[in-house]
Design an enzyme around this catalytic site. Structure first.
Site, PDB file in Angstrom:
ATOM      1  N   HIS A  58     103.442  60.244 -52.922  1.00  0.00           N
ATOM      2  CA  HIS A  58     102.398  59.289 -52.544  1.00  0.00           C
ATOM      3  C   HIS A  58     103.083  58.113 -51.846  1.00  0.00           C
ATOM      4  CE1 HIS A  58      99.351  61.294 -55.100  1.00  0.00           C
ATOM      5  NE2 HIS A  58     100.417  61.603 -55.839  1.00  0.00           N
ATOM      6  N   LEU A  59     102.707  57.888 -50.593  1.00  0.00           N
ATOM      7  CA  LEU A  59     103.331  56.788 -49.844  1.00  0.00           C
ATOM      8  C   LEU A  59     102.450  55.543 -49.818  1.00  0.00           C
ATOM      9  CD1 LEU A  59     105.008  58.717 -46.884  1.00  0.00           C
ATOM     10  CD2 LEU A  59     106.061  57.840 -48.977  1.00  0.00           C
ATOM     11  N   ARG A  60     101.183  55.679 -50.267  1.00  0.00           N
ATOM     12  CA  ARG A  60     100.270  54.527 -50.453  1.00  0.00           C
ATOM     13  C   ARG A  60      99.861  53.839 -49.161  1.00  0.00           C
ATOM     14  NH1 ARG A  60      99.211  56.568 -55.207  1.00  0.00           N
ATOM     15  NH2 ARG A  60     100.620  55.966 -56.905  1.00  0.00           N
ATOM     16  N   ASN A  90      95.438  60.671 -51.054  1.00  0.00           N
ATOM     17  CA  ASN A  90      94.618  59.686 -51.773  1.00  0.00           C
ATOM     18  C   ASN A  90      94.982  58.243 -51.387  1.00  0.00           C
ATOM     19  OD1 ASN A  90      97.083  59.933 -53.087  1.00  0.00           O
ATOM     20  ND2 ASN A  90      96.235  59.635 -55.139  1.00  0.00           N
ATOM     21  N   ASP A 148      94.637  65.966 -54.418  1.00  0.00           N
ATOM     22  CA  ASP A 148      95.505  65.502 -55.510  1.00  0.00           C
ATOM     23  C   ASP A 148      95.165  64.097 -56.009  1.00  0.00           C
ATOM     24  OD1 ASP A 148      97.903  65.882 -57.215  1.00  0.00           O
ATOM     25  OD2 ASP A 148      98.523  64.062 -56.166  1.00  0.00           O
ATOM     26  N   HIS A 175      95.751  70.012 -58.034  1.00  0.00           N
ATOM     27  CA  HIS A 175      96.130  69.232 -59.221  1.00  0.00           C
ATOM     28  C   HIS A 175      95.348  69.854 -60.370  1.00  0.00           C
ATOM     29  CE1 HIS A 175      96.344  65.116 -61.348  1.00  0.00           C
ATOM     30  NE2 HIS A 175      95.480  65.803 -62.059  1.00  0.00           N
ATOM     31  N   HIS A 227     102.592  69.982 -59.828  1.00  0.00           N
ATOM     32  CA  HIS A 227     103.158  69.397 -61.060  1.00  0.00           C
ATOM     33  C   HIS A 227     102.776  70.106 -62.370  1.00  0.00           C
ATOM     34  CE1 HIS A 227      99.281  67.460 -60.800  1.00  0.00           C
ATOM     35  NE2 HIS A 227      99.675  66.524 -59.963  1.00  0.00           N
ATOM     36  N   ASP A 300     106.432  63.913 -57.039  1.00  0.00           N
ATOM     37  CA  ASP A 300     105.192  63.180 -57.349  1.00  0.00           C
ATOM     38  C   ASP A 300     105.468  61.670 -57.365  1.00  0.00           C
ATOM     39  OD1 ASP A 300     102.544  62.688 -57.793  1.00  0.00           O
ATOM     40  OD2 ASP A 300     102.496  63.486 -59.836  1.00  0.00           O
ATOM     41  N   HIS A 304     103.668  52.131 -58.169  1.00  0.00           N
ATOM     42  CA  HIS A 304     102.644  51.190 -58.644  1.00  0.00           C
ATOM     43  C   HIS A 304     103.259  49.812 -58.761  1.00  0.00           C
ATOM     44  CE1 HIS A 304      99.466  54.027 -59.420  1.00  0.00           C
ATOM     45  NE2 HIS A 304     100.322  54.835 -60.023  1.00  0.00           N
TER      46      HIS A 304
END
Lengths: 422, 313
Positions: A58-60, A90, A148, A175, A227, A300, A304
């Site tokens: 996840h690179l956000r 996402n 995901d 997922h 995962h 994964d 955060h």
């Protein structure tokens, strides 16, 4: 970019380890030639491997740049030896259309340290109701589709996604978690019982894995399960593979390193989804990696902000950053105890995910893009969450001593990370 | 002897000697209460703030009375009407209270572990007044006090805890504490409200209420924590009362001297019959009085520890 990597212990696809020079020319691996070289690295005593490929991160970016962005995320990947990474959709806006895909592709090409391959959403807004524009996203550069963060909720939507994605030669990554059973904050077991925290049973994962295996077998279409964390899931996938079901799957370092004991003391840094499981699950995951049931290791990587972890346990976000610790965790917890050879670990972190995503990388073959990683497997180091290349520092491994340090990372022959390697 | 921690977070963290110290101290406090001596100077010049993120009648008021009887200045934050409604985080709220030179923060929060998270971040002593489904140590202390007062001992007892075990911090705290005194805890309730592997707590998990109460010295009912149930875990109140309610028939299985306890608030006719609640076997009202005494003891002992820490510095 032309270059030479001198005298490293080279691990190739056959698993052979040979001391030799590696050449590349115009950014691709080449037969030996006489310079001149733009890049000339001495890798004596070090391991030279195909650059790692991460099928799940996840690179956000866009939307959550306060956690990570494409620049810091790819920098973190380069520090961890990853040369190609596939990022989940996402984001905000969700990567469910060609415009967002193009944004990610362009920004990573101009500002990123490593190759970024976006994964598109299966369904619009990840809602599981209508298919996203999978074909148009493929034109823009996606390498797989996934909802995901959440499962593709209904079997009907999953079926439609798998069938539709086939037309574009894409695999669906799911997922696996039955949402109705996943009302909790950690694994359901004695630890959740004694802490008074709602638990997520391993059955939540197993039920969704079973559904997906049934669909893959019925439709005779490929599926990739993200995962994997439970012994039940490993058992079912092993049996399905024996029957010829076209299933591949990944696990993450935390599922072979940590158990739900890490949550004791209400440690929010140990909150992740799927949750950390029990010792018997860890054993099954390792066995699955050993016998080939589990094809690959993904990170994964889930950055955060501190504010999202510095809260009471049940309010914390799920996930860990993972690029910078993945190889060392694999080396320390799989290779050193003798579960996998170094070549097997490298295969699960490079060629296996590269083949899943069909990106033509993850190999040292002549003619392929010169993506490679150099590591020192003699060196031990202590994980320090305050010294991460990622924008975030949410790692459960802070203070742990690991063996195996990434010394340099090259993408298309260009040095994107170099830790004191001359 | 004094308490080992600046905070009172859970019964899991207290050893047997500390529990005995609190109970012995509470005995003196109760005597003072009973003779009408409700103005001591133990906490004079000290401040006590209650910070409750969940509803409460007896626990909050009981702490407030305990603090006032000992001369402390008291403050009270209820979630409605505070900056919590403006989006202030728990940590920011707690740190703000701490910077008003507060000595004790008494905290109730729906998240298990919340007071543990705050305790290390503030100078004040944090007293857990209930955290999610985790612990409720002062309720446990008053339960132990009541058992010891009525039965003369805390060792070798058989204690049945009946009802919504899954959501009960009272059950967990009592199990951790009674384990330390070698008393036997049996639990019974709907299987849909029994957490997995609960027997590993040391409690005996029984299939029915009568079996759990067989030969028991104490029968403790628990409130059905409807607010913590994300979905219905039992079909109807009527059915719950029929199969899991405590009534005369159930009490007939217990020892003749058995006492009935309940942490309150009590749902009439659900967890136990109303005649039992007001019977001679019921010590539910005595528990409330003992609660004040135990909370006085906790405040007193934590204050002793604070004073000796300050003296050391």
């Amino acid at each position: 970019m032309n270059g030479i990597i001198r005298q490293g212990k080279v691990i190739d696809a056959t698993g052979e380890v040979t001391i030799k020079d590696i050449y590349f020319k115009d950014g691709c691996f080449a037969e030996p030639y006489e310079g001149p070289f733009d890049v000339d690295l001495d890798a004596a005593g070090k391991i030279v491997m195909p650059g790692f490929v991460d099928a799940h991160c996840h690179l956000r970016d866009p939307g959550f740049e306060y956690r990570e962005d494409i620049v810091t995320g790819t920098r973190s990947a380069a520090h961890g030896g990853f040369t190609s990474i596939a990022c989940m959709p996402n984001t905000k806006p969700v990567c469910d259309n060609a415009a967002v895909v193009s944004y990610i592709v362009k920004k990573s090409q101009t500002e990123g340290y490593v190759n970024v391959f976006p994964i598109g959403a299966v369904s619009k807004q990840l809602q599981g109701k209508e298919l996203a524009e999978i074909g148009l996203m493929k034109e823009a550069g996606i390498v797989a589709v996934s909802d995901d963060g959440a499962p593709v909720r209904t079997a009907d939507m999953m079926r439609k996604g798998m069938v539709y994605a086939r037309d574009f030669d894409l695999v669906v990554i799911n997922h696996c978690e039955d949402p109705s059973l996943a009302d909790g904050y950690m694994n359901e077991g004695y630890n959740s019982t004694q802490m008074g925290v709602l638990g997520v049973p391993s059955a939540a994962e197993d039920i969704m894995v079973a559904r997906d295996l049934i669909l893959a077998e019925y439709l005779d279409l490929p599926i990739h399960l993200a995962h994997i964390s439970t012994h039940g899931a490993v058992d079912m996938i092993r049996r399905a593979k024996k029957r010829g079901v076209k299933v591949t799957c990944e696990t993450c370092p935390h599922y072979f390193v940590l158990t739900d004991d890490a949550c004791l003391g209400f440690n929010t840094y140990a909150r992740v989804n799927p949750p950390l499981r029990r010792p018997e699950d860890v054993t099954a995951i390792i066995e699955g990696l050993r016998d080939g049931t589990i094809d690959m290791i993904a990170t994964d990587h889930a950055p955060h902000h501190e504010d999202e972890k510095d809260v009471p346990f049940d309010q914390a976000n799920n996930g860990f950053i993972g690029f910078e610790t993945a190889f060392a965790l694999g080396y320390t917890y799989l290779v050193q105890p003798g579960y996998l050879t170094l070549a097997e670990l490298v295969e699960k972190m490079s060629s296996a995910p590269a083949n899943l995503l069909k990106i033509g990388r993850g190999t040292l073959e002549v003619g392929r893009p010169a993506d490679l990683t150099i590591a020192d497997v003699e060196e031990t180091w202590e994980v320090d969450r305050f010294q991460m290349a990622s924008k975030s520092m949410n790692t459960p491994y802070h203070g742990m001593t690991l063996t195996g340090k990434i010394k340099a990372t090259l993408v298309d022959g260009k040095v994107v990370f170099n830790d004191e390697l001359c | 002897m004094q308490l080992k921690s600046k905070d009172l977070l859970g019964m899991q963290q207290l050893d047997k000697e500390e529990i005995e110290l609190i109970l012995n101290t509470a005995q003196g406090m109760k005597q003072a209460l009973l003779i009408g001596h409700k103005k001591t100077t133990h906490l004079q010049g000290k401040s006590v703030v209650t910070l409750f993120y969940e509803n409460s009648t007896r626990t909050r008021l009981s702490f407030e009375m305990a603090a006032k009887y000992m001369g402390a200045a008291t403050g009270n934050i209820a979630v409605s009407g505070s900056s919590i409604n403006k989006g202030e985080t728990l940590l920011d709220t707690a740190v703000t209270i701490d910077h008003m030179a507060t000595d004790f923060i008494i905290m109730r929060h729906p998240s298990s572990g919340a007071p543990f998270y705050i305790a290390d971040r503030v100078n004040a002593s944090v007293i857990n007044a209930g955290d999610g489904m985790d612990e409720h140590p002062t309720q446990c202390l008053l339960d132990l006090f009541t058992m010891k007062e009525q039965l003369g001992t805390l060792s070798g007892l058989k204690v049945a805890i009946i009802g919504d075990i899954a959501h009960s911090r009272v059950a967990r705290s009592n199990i951790w504490a009674l384990n330390k005194f070698n008393s036997e805890v049996r639990v019974a309730g709907p299987a849909s409200m029994m957490p997995v592997e609960f027997e590993k707590t040391g409690a005996i998990v029984c299939n029915d209420v009568k079996e759990a109460c067989e030969g028991c010295d104490v029968v403790m009912g628990l409130r059905l924590q409807l607010e913590r149930m994300h979905s219905a875990l039992f079909p109807s109140v009527n059915e719950y009362a029929r199969f899991y309610g405590i009534n005369d028939e159930v009490m007939a299985c217990a020892q003749p001297h058995a006492i009935v306890m309940h942490p309150g608030p009590y749902n009439h006719g659900m967890e136990m019959t109303s005649n039992l609640r007001y019977s001679d076997q019921s010590f539910i009202d005595e528990q409330v009085t003992n609660g004040v005494a135990c909370r006085m003891a906790v405040l007193y002992l934590l204050n002793v520890r604070r004073n000796s820490m300050a003296a050391d510095q």
